[in-house]
Write a protein that holds these residues in place. Sequence first.
Motif, PDB file in Angstrom:
ATOM      1  N   GLY A 214       0.850  -1.120   0.088  1.00 12.70           N
ATOM      2  CA  GLY A 214       0.392   0.147   0.061  1.00 12.70           C
ATOM      3  C   GLY A 214       0.540   1.343  -0.351  1.00 12.70           C
ATOM      4  O   GLY A 214      -0.132   2.107   0.186  1.00 12.70           O
ATOM      5  N   VAL A 215       2.363   1.278   0.023  1.00 13.21           N
ATOM      6  CA  VAL A 215       3.292   2.608   0.004  1.00 13.21           C
ATOM      7  C   VAL A 215       3.921   3.020  -1.579  1.00 13.21           C
ATOM      8  O   VAL A 215       4.330   1.685  -1.860  1.00 13.21           O
ATOM      9  N   ARG A 216       3.701   3.669  -1.870  1.00 12.06           N
ATOM     10  CA  ARG A 216       4.528   3.575  -3.339  1.00 12.06           C
ATOM     11  C   ARG A 216       6.478   4.213  -2.869  1.00 12.06           C
ATOM     12  O   ARG A 216       5.645   5.443  -2.133  1.00 12.06           O
TER      13      ARG A 216
ATOM     14  N   CYS B 297       4.679   9.312  -4.837  1.00 10.92           N
ATOM     15  CA  CYS B 297       5.480   8.069  -4.377  1.00 10.92           C
ATOM     16  C   CYS B 297       5.846   8.514  -2.820  1.00 10.92           C
ATOM     17  O   CYS B 297       5.352  10.150  -2.710  1.00 10.92           O
ATOM     18  N   GLN B 298       5.146   8.056  -1.657  1.00 13.18           N
ATOM     19  CA  GLN B 298       5.390   8.660   0.116  1.00 13.18           C
ATOM     20  C   GLN B 298       6.841   8.164   0.195  1.00 13.18           C
ATOM     21  O   GLN B 298       6.971   8.771   1.270  1.00 13.18           O
ATOM     22  N   VAL B 299       7.477   7.130  -0.270  1.00 13.29           N
ATOM     23  CA  VAL B 299       9.072   7.673   0.222  1.00 13.29           C
ATOM     24  C   VAL B 299       9.787   7.022  -0.224  1.00 13.29           C
ATOM     25  O   VAL B 299       9.774   6.627  -1.812  1.00 13.29           O
ATOM     26  N   HIS B 300      11.098   8.148   0.047  1.00 16.65           N
ATOM     27  CA  HIS B 300      12.461   7.896  -1.444  1.00 16.65           C
ATOM     28  C   HIS B 300      13.129   6.969  -0.671  1.00 16.65           C
ATOM     29  O   HIS B 300      13.695   7.537   0.327  1.00 16.65           O
ATOM     30  N   LEU B 301      13.744   6.152  -1.036  1.00 16.44           N
ATOM     31  CA  LEU B 301      15.229   5.498  -1.069  1.00 16.44           C
ATOM     32  C   LEU B 301      16.180   5.802  -1.113  1.00 16.44           C
ATOM     33  O   LEU B 301      16.161   5.467  -2.349  1.00 16.44           O
TER      34      LEU B 301
ATOM     35  N   ILE C  71      15.499  17.554   0.011  1.00 13.05           N
ATOM     36  CA  ILE C  71      14.472  16.492  -1.310  1.00 13.05           C
ATOM     37  C   ILE C  71      13.136  15.958  -0.481  1.00 13.05           C
ATOM     38  O   ILE C  71      11.746  16.003  -1.103  1.00 13.05           O
ATOM     39  N   ALA C  72      13.167  15.883   0.849  1.00 16.76           N
ATOM     40  CA  ALA C  72      12.399  15.782   1.755  1.00 16.76           C
ATOM     41  C   ALA C  72      11.024  16.751   1.774  1.00 16.76           C
ATOM     42  O   ALA C  72       9.799  16.798   1.539  1.00 16.76           O
ATOM     43  N   LYS C  73      11.410  18.345   1.744  1.00 16.19           N
ATOM     44  CA  LYS C  73      10.912  18.880   1.801  1.00 16.19           C
ATOM     45  C   LYS C  73      10.012  19.397   0.714  1.00 16.19           C
ATOM     46  O   LYS C  73       9.513  19.906   0.255  1.00 16.19           O
ATOM     47  N   ASP C  74      10.876  19.437   0.084  1.00 11.40           N
ATOM     48  CA  ASP C  74      10.733  19.901  -2.465  1.00 11.40           C
ATOM     49  C   ASP C  74       9.811  18.750  -2.746  1.00 11.40           C
ATOM     50  O   ASP C  74       8.548  19.398  -3.729  1.00 11.40           O
ATOM     51  N   SER C  75       9.523  17.653  -2.641  1.00  8.53           N
ATOM     52  CA  SER C  75       8.982  16.347  -2.251  1.00  8.53           C
ATOM     53  C   SER C  75       7.956  15.922  -1.750  1.00  8.53           C
ATOM     54  O   SER C  75       7.022  15.325  -2.208  1.00  8.53           O
ATOM     55  N   ASN C  76       8.011  16.996  -0.292  1.00  5.83           N
ATOM     56  CA  ASN C  76       6.463  15.695   0.634  1.00  5.83           C
ATOM     57  C   ASN C  76       6.312  14.396   0.767  1.00  5.83           C
ATOM     58  O   ASN C  76       5.822  13.752   0.722  1.00  5.83           O
ATOM     59  N   MET C  77       7.969  13.731   0.908  1.00  3.31           N
ATOM     60  CA  MET C  77       7.894  12.757   1.022  1.00  3.31           C
ATOM     61  C   MET C  77       9.223  12.059   2.228  1.00  3.31           C
ATOM     62  O   MET C  77       9.801  13.311   2.459  1.00  3.31           O
ATOM     63  N   HIS C  78       8.173  11.000   2.978  1.00  2.00           N
ATOM     64  CA  HIS C  78       9.594  10.685   3.466  1.00  2.00           C
ATOM     65  C   HIS C  78      10.950  10.439   3.105  1.00  2.00           C
ATOM     66  O   HIS C  78      10.641   9.756   2.081  1.00  2.00           O
ATOM     67  N   VAL C  79      12.297  10.906   3.549  1.00  8.73           N
ATOM     68  CA  VAL C  79      13.661  10.000   2.888  1.00  8.73           C
ATOM     69  C   VAL C  79      13.767   9.254   3.808  1.00  8.73           C
ATOM     70  O   VAL C  79      14.046   9.241   5.090  1.00  8.73           O
TER      71      VAL C  79
END
Length: 300
Positions: free
Chosen positions: A133-135, A158-162, A183-191
Amino acid sequence: MKIAAGQFTCVPADVAANVRQMTVLAGQARAQGAELVVFPELALTGYELETVLADPGLWATADDPRLDMLRDSGIATVVNCAAATGGPRPAIETLVFGADGELLTSYRKQHLFEHEQAVFTAGHHDGRFDFNGVRFALATCYDNHFPDLTARGSADGCQVHLASSLYGTGSGVDELTAIYPRIAKDSNMHVVLANHVGPAGAWTGCGRSSVWAPDGTLSRKATQPRPCSSRPTSDEAGLLTHETSSAWLFTLEVYDTPLKRAAVTPSKLPEPPIGPARQGAAGGPTSVARLAGTAADGRS
């Protein structure tokens, strides 16, 4: 979902030894309730560029039997390696295996750093996969220095950036701390960053594998292998550190709102090796005329 990042010191050009280290970390992550664990750049061999180019036996494939232990670990694994391409040079490739050991996706590093360009073949496609359930978006080290690549992950939902990476001591620390919060702030993803610690080819990995919340705040940072524990409170939980003999492992539970704080319980200080001085008749310390004896440990 709980996500783990494994940070360790690779054994140079020893695929079997590094698979064993990663399998141990994967088992610990699973025991802590994590569903996925990500490892650093070129985790199978270490960052041994000349050796990797000279020995195609160090190049991996998705069905490589040397990875069986990891595939059988019962947790999804994100493994970065030198991978065979069918040509004279390998690629820096991320293989993502599900908890059942099946390949979910693969991704080849698109932006090769200076000295890597003479060793590896660059990829041409972005890395994406969906799991429980997570992209997820994938990137490898220098890839993360290109905002257009990371922005595409956000645009793809995507919700998480690895990020499997190698950042060394010195300037690498400054790069790491500047790039990933952005990256986290600009993309609104967990990094989630997995980095090397200790010797890595010509570099010394600075550790500091970290997690940033979607607003760019640092949720947790590993430094170097040493005893440490972090105990989150029940309403702020989602972060746990665990120290092993040569590696850090931490888990992040993904929430709809950013993790704000984590409570840390300090270790008890050791007892001092000597006691207070006895008082003399005049109220001051008793004078010592000679050495009376030495303790077995030589400290008093």
